[in-house]
Design a protein around this motif. Structure first.
Motif, PDB file in Angstrom:
ATOM      1  N   LEU A  35     -14.689   9.550   5.049  1.00 19.61           N
ATOM      2  CA  LEU A  35     -13.498   9.003   4.391  1.00 19.61           C
ATOM      3  C   LEU A  35     -13.258   7.563   4.831  1.00 19.61           C
ATOM      4  N   VAL A  36     -13.313   7.302   6.123  1.00 21.33           N
ATOM      5  CA  VAL A  36     -13.084   5.948   6.634  1.00 21.33           C
ATOM      6  C   VAL A  36     -14.148   4.989   6.109  1.00 21.33           C
ATOM      7  N   CYS A  37     -15.405   5.402   6.134  1.00 21.10           N
ATOM      8  CA  CYS A  37     -16.494   4.556   5.648  1.00 21.10           C
ATOM      9  C   CYS A  37     -16.339   4.256   4.161  1.00 21.10           C
ATOM     10  N   LYS A  38     -16.070   5.282   3.369  1.00 18.25           N
ATOM     11  CA  LYS A  38     -15.917   5.107   1.920  1.00 18.25           C
ATOM     12  C   LYS A  38     -14.686   4.259   1.599  1.00 18.25           C
ATOM     13  N   ALA A  39     -13.556   4.561   2.229  1.00 21.28           N
ATOM     14  CA  ALA A  39     -12.310   3.872   1.903  1.00 21.28           C
ATOM     15  C   ALA A  39     -12.302   2.420   2.380  1.00 21.28           C
ATOM     16  N   PHE A  40     -12.818   2.169   3.580  1.00 19.57           N
ATOM     17  CA  PHE A  40     -12.695   0.838   4.169  1.00 19.57           C
ATOM     18  C   PHE A  40     -13.873  -0.081   3.889  1.00 19.57           C
ATOM     19  N   VAL A  41     -15.063   0.476   3.649  1.00 14.14           N
ATOM     20  CA  VAL A  41     -16.228  -0.385   3.465  1.00 14.14           C
ATOM     21  C   VAL A  41     -16.810  -0.258   2.061  1.00 14.14           C
ATOM     22  N   GLN A  42     -17.250   0.938   1.714  1.00 10.33           N
ATOM     23  CA  GLN A  42     -17.990   1.082   0.467  1.00 10.33           C
ATOM     24  C   GLN A  42     -17.164   0.712  -0.765  1.00 10.33           C
ATOM     25  N   PRO A  61      -5.799  -9.368   3.392  1.00 12.10           N
ATOM     26  CA  PRO A  61      -4.643  -8.563   2.985  1.00 12.10           C
ATOM     27  C   PRO A  61      -4.978  -7.571   1.868  1.00 12.10           C
ATOM     28  N   SER A  62      -5.710  -8.015   0.854  1.00 16.48           N
ATOM     29  CA  SER A  62      -6.037  -7.092  -0.241  1.00 16.48           C
ATOM     30  C   SER A  62      -7.028  -6.033   0.215  1.00 16.48           C
ATOM     31  N   TRP A  63      -7.923  -6.386   1.133  1.00 16.10           N
ATOM     32  CA  TRP A  63      -8.848  -5.387   1.663  1.00 16.10           C
ATOM     33  C   TRP A  63      -8.052  -4.303   2.380  1.00 16.10           C
ATOM     34  N   ALA A  71       0.834  -1.207   0.000  1.00 15.23           N
ATOM     35  CA  ALA A  71       0.000   0.000   0.000  1.00 15.23           C
ATOM     36  C   ALA A  71       0.865   1.252   0.000  1.00 15.23           C
ATOM     37  N   LEU A  72       1.857   1.266   0.855  1.00 14.78           N
ATOM     38  CA  LEU A  72       2.747   2.429   0.911  1.00 14.78           C
ATOM     39  C   LEU A  72       3.519   2.604  -0.392  1.00 14.78           C
ATOM     40  N   ALA A  73       3.869   1.496  -1.035  1.00 14.58           N
ATOM     41  CA  ALA A  73       4.562   1.571  -2.322  1.00 14.58           C
ATOM     42  C   ALA A  73       3.649   2.079  -3.432  1.00 14.58           C
ATOM     43  N   ALA A  96      -7.903  -0.551   1.075  1.00 16.25           N
ATOM     44  CA  ALA A  96      -8.477   0.463   1.952  1.00 16.25           C
ATOM     45  C   ALA A  96      -7.448   1.509   2.361  1.00 16.25           C
ATOM     46  N   LEU A  97      -6.261   1.067   2.706  1.00 16.73           N
ATOM     47  CA  LEU A  97      -5.207   1.990   3.122  1.00 16.73           C
ATOM     48  C   LEU A  97      -4.799   2.905   1.968  1.00 16.73           C
TER      49      LEU A  97
END
Length: 194
Positions: free
Chosen positions: A86-93, A173-175, A42-44, A179-180
């Motif tokens: 942001l958290v809801c959209k990025a991590f769930v939706q 892992p892919s989630w 993710a960081l890469a 998300a990150l």
């Protein structure tokens, strides 16, 4: 909901039960250290994605349009509500639903039928092409569209590799990677580079 409903109803029709669906799509514990790999991937990804969206003429405008996640965040301004959104959209939706459909359902079925190389590549290309939906109703260049599709497809391929080769078939892992990457990208484009 739609992205999760497709594999769920397929599973119900095929197995005539709901029990076991979470394992079927890979919502299970991954191998040790795979979450660390996901964080590093993710960081890469963040810097190249931000560079593409920032420096490719027109790309930032397309992904920041009023009907996009970033556009919605900008409309709220930097606030507690915007961070929660942001958290809801990025991590769930976006991330969870896309990982269930693309890696938990499509990748697993395609890899089973076509082998890892072809199956993972096909699901990654489909994942990249779905990202063309962000362009509906907007003016854009072919270069911007190609860049978005190729980066999304590369991310889809890495996610498939991470899950199936390193993560014991788990989509966690892919989630996390998805998300990150989305959370950082959304936050930077909505609040830091406005």
């Amino acid at each position: 909901m739609v992205f999760t409903a497709i594999p769920f109803f397929y599973y119900l029709a095929r197995y005539r039960r709901a029990k076991g669906f979470l394992d079927y799509v890979g919502l299970r514990k991954p191998r040790r250290r795979t979450m660390l790999h996901a964080t590093l991937f993710a960081l890469a990804f963040v810097l190249p994605v931000l560079s593409l969206l920032y420096f490719l003429p027109g790309a930032r405008d397309v992904v920041s349009g009023p009907n996009t996640v970033i556009g919605g965040l900008k409309a709220h301004g930097l606030s507690g509500a915007a961070v929660a959104l942001l958290v809801c959209k990025a991590f769930v939706q976006t991330s969870l639903s896309e990982e269930i459909l693309f890696r938990g359902f499509l990748a697993k079925r395609l890899i089973h039928r076509l082998g890892f190389v072809s199956g993972n590549l096909l699901q990654a290309l489909l994942f990249g092409l779905v990202h063309l939906l962000v362009f509906i109703g907007q003016e854009f260049s072919v270069a911007v569209a190609a860049g978005v599709v190729l980066f999304a497809a590369l991310g889809g391929w890495v996610n498939g590799y991470l899950n199936e080769r390193l993560g014991n078939g788990s989509i966690l892992p892919s989630w996390w990677l998805h998300a990150l990457t989305n959370a950082i990208t959304y936050g930077v484009l909505a609040f830091a580079l406005s």
